[in-house]
Enzyme design. Structure first.
Site, short mmCIF file in Angstrom:
data_model
loop_
_atom_site.label_atom_id
_atom_site.label_comp_id
_atom_site.label_asym_id
_atom_site.label_seq_id
_atom_site.Cartn_x
_atom_site.Cartn_y
_atom_site.Cartn_z
N ALA A 1 0.89 -1.29 -0.01
CA ALA A 1 -0.03 -0.09 -0.14
C ALA A 1 0.69 1.08 -0.01
CB ALA A 1 -0.91 0.12 1.07
N ALA B 1 1.15 4.53 -1.70
CA ALA B 1 1.14 5.75 -1.86
C ALA B 1 1.04 6.37 -0.62
CB ALA B 1 -0.23 6.12 -2.71
N GLY C 1 4.20 7.33 -1.20
CA GLY C 1 5.49 7.13 -1.65
C GLY C 1 6.69 7.14 -0.47
N ASP D 1 -5.79 -4.36 -6.04
CA ASP D 1 -6.13 -4.75 -4.76
C ASP D 1 -5.19 -5.52 -4.25
OD1 ASP D 1 -7.46 -5.78 -2.61
OD2 ASP D 1 -9.51 -5.83 -3.38
N ASP E 1 2.03 -1.29 4.97
CA ASP E 1 1.71 -0.31 5.84
C ASP E 1 0.20 0.05 5.48
OD1 ASP E 1 1.93 1.96 7.60
OD2 ASP E 1 2.07 3.28 5.74
N CYS F 1 -1.03 3.62 11.27
CA CYS F 1 -1.03 4.80 12.17
C CYS F 1 -2.29 4.88 12.98
CB CYS F 1 -0.52 5.90 11.54
SG CYS F 1 -2.22 6.50 10.05
#
Length: 239
Positions: free
Chosen positions: A34, A36, A38, A85, A103, A156
């Protein structure tokens, strides 16, 4: 803008650091599931010294453009971008990657100090839905990982539903084929945020940073890959 550095929150840099912690980290094929926008992808490319192959996947088509822009800006030459996906990687590319960073998409309440709106749409129902997706993704990641390879799962978010319980799901699903790698010595003072399982659960007040959760696993044995309903694509990695 010149690509000489990438401004990033300190705790957000922990997942790639965890993936490369230890001596056995000479990875030839790495998957960022995942990717982006970056930040972690460019950090991984730096740790790989721009060699090997780094597959940077992003499910949201609207975010691929900024991912590409950051990869290009930072001079990354070993990345291949994909827009799938990530739940299909376990079936499409079983046991193909030396290391995988997941992440995962999450509720994001760990960012509340810099973004007061982070909790605006938070609810128990949305947390449960996101956790279900995270479990699908971590299972796919484990299937795509080579035996002996390392997987880092991070969010997060602060809730156990999106963190410890997802890690526990992986352990329950694959049993003796998966082993937890303790992150207690990842950096000086890491023991303050290390759980009894060996995960890092960083709360904002611990280091005056964003909240983050990081868990590292090693694949000890092969497992049977799932059958993916979608037609596979011509996307192969050379061993």
């Amino acid at each position: 803008m010149a690509g000489l550095f990438y401004i990033q929150e300190a705790s957000s840099m922990l997942p790639p650091s965890a993936l490369y912690a230890g001596e056995d980290n000479d990875y030839e094929a790495v998957l960022d599931m995942a990717a982006a926008p970056g930040s972690k992808t460019t950090q991984l490319a730096a740790l790989m010294e721009n060699s090997g192959v780094l597959v940077a996947n992003e499910f949201a088509a609207s975010r691929v453009k900024v991912l590409h822009a950051n990869i290009e800006r930072c001079g990354v030459r070993n990345a291949a971008l994909s827009n799938y996906d990530a739940r299909v990687f376990g079936g499409w590319l079983p046991e193909q990657f030396d290391a995988i960073l997941l992440d995962a998409p999450c509720s994001g309440e760990g960012t509340v100090r810099k973004d007061p709106d982070a909790m605006k749409n938070w609810s128990l129902n949305s947390t449960a839905e996101i956790a279900a997706t995270q479990k699908d993704l971590i299972e796919s990641a484990f299937h795509a990982l080579k035996v002996g390879g390392n997987l880092v799962y991070s969010t997060c978010a602060l809730s156990p539903e999106e963190n410890q319980q997802v890690a526990e799901y992986l352990l329950e699903t694959f049993g003796d084929a998966v082993q937890v790698q303790s992150l207690q010595t990842l950096f000086e003072g890491a023991e303050k945020a290390t759980t009894s399982e060996g995960y890092l659960h960083v709360f904002p007040q611990t280091y005056d940073s964003e909240g983050f959760f990081i868990a590292k696993f090693t694949k000890l044995a092969p497992v049977t890959a799932p059958t993916v309903k979608k037609n596979s694509v011509n996307f192969l990695l050379v061993n």
